[in-house]
Design an enzyme around this catalytic site. Sequence first.
Site, PDB file in Angstrom:
ATOM      1  N   GLY A  34       0.825  -1.203   0.000  1.00 56.20           N
ATOM      2  CA  GLY A  34       0.000   0.000   0.000  1.00 56.20           C
ATOM      3  C   GLY A  34       0.856   1.248   0.000  1.00 56.20           C
ATOM      4  O   GLY A  34       2.086   1.194   0.111  1.00 56.20           O
ATOM      5  N   LYS A 102      -8.201  -4.220   6.524  1.00 58.32           N
ATOM      6  CA  LYS A 102      -7.141  -4.155   5.536  1.00 58.32           C
ATOM      7  C   LYS A 102      -7.615  -4.809   4.242  1.00 58.32           C
ATOM      8  O   LYS A 102      -8.576  -5.554   4.240  1.00 58.32           O
ATOM      9  CB  LYS A 102      -5.874  -4.863   6.042  1.00 58.32           C
ATOM     10  N   GLY A 105      -5.788  -2.466  -0.907  1.00 59.09           N
ATOM     11  CA  GLY A 105      -4.860  -2.660  -2.017  1.00 59.09           C
ATOM     12  C   GLY A 105      -4.929  -4.039  -2.636  1.00 59.09           C
ATOM     13  O   GLY A 105      -4.222  -4.326  -3.609  1.00 59.09           O
ATOM     14  N   GLU A 111      -1.014 -10.472   3.395  1.00 59.03           N
ATOM     15  CA  GLU A 111      -0.777  -9.592   4.539  1.00 59.03           C
ATOM     16  C   GLU A 111      -1.139 -10.278   5.851  1.00 59.03           C
ATOM     17  O   GLU A 111      -0.410 -10.175   6.842  1.00 59.03           O
ATOM     18  CB  GLU A 111      -1.587  -8.300   4.379  1.00 59.03           C
TER      19      GLU A 111
END
Length: 260
Positions: A34, A102, A105, A111
């Site tokens: 990101g 999250k 992106g 992640e």
Amino acid sequence: MSGELSPIDKAKFVAAKRAVDFVEDGMRVGLGTGSTAAWMVRCLGELVREEGLQIKGVPTSNRTAELAADVGIEVISLDEAKWLDLTIDGADEFDSDLNLIKGGGGALLQEKIVATASDQMIVIADSAKEVAQLGAFPLPVEVIPFGWQTSKALLEETLINLDVLGSDSTLRMNGDAPFVTDEGNYIIDLHLTRIGNARQTALVLNQIPGVVENGLFIDICDIVVVGHGDGRVEVRDINAGTLEEDKIDFLESENLFSDF
């Protein structure tokens, strides 16, 4: 050069600059994805090139891997690293308990895997990412392409029985085609407005056939570093219960802006 950055970019930069202070020689570090995480990777690259910092980075996306290699960080896979000392990543939202949304992106799966394989997760963010309650930012859910429309319908049906305010969902697009993650999956964004019980929501969504993972990060983040446009930085440690304040001088880091 720093004067050409917007206040938001300045806030992202100072958060990233402060967060790399946690990185020590010899560490295996998870590298987030990101715009804010990109600042962090550049800051680490500067330490590698100019101060001889020796680390091994495990990227959470193909684009982070390319950036890390470009700035001189040794890149290895998570399988090679096996376990990480810490991960530094951004977030789309965080609350007072340091629970996160999250995946804006599109890299939420890698992640989450990398963050949970770390002794510590540090989140870097500008102050606008802090919310009283998660949910204003659309919640990404990664699904396999096979039967994605069925998965989408099941998600919407499941949301009716959860403590959320909205139940609309959209397939994330990349132009005229579906957005495809690094693992070859699709992302369905859930427009929930408010998530009353994030822990329950995360658990229930992952039980739906076709769902690979969702973007709720619960009890994973240990520290959040919040940047402000005037250079101020707050470091909040959820485990120690501490709040530290600092300020970053842009003039000390003008060489980082040379590419912009």
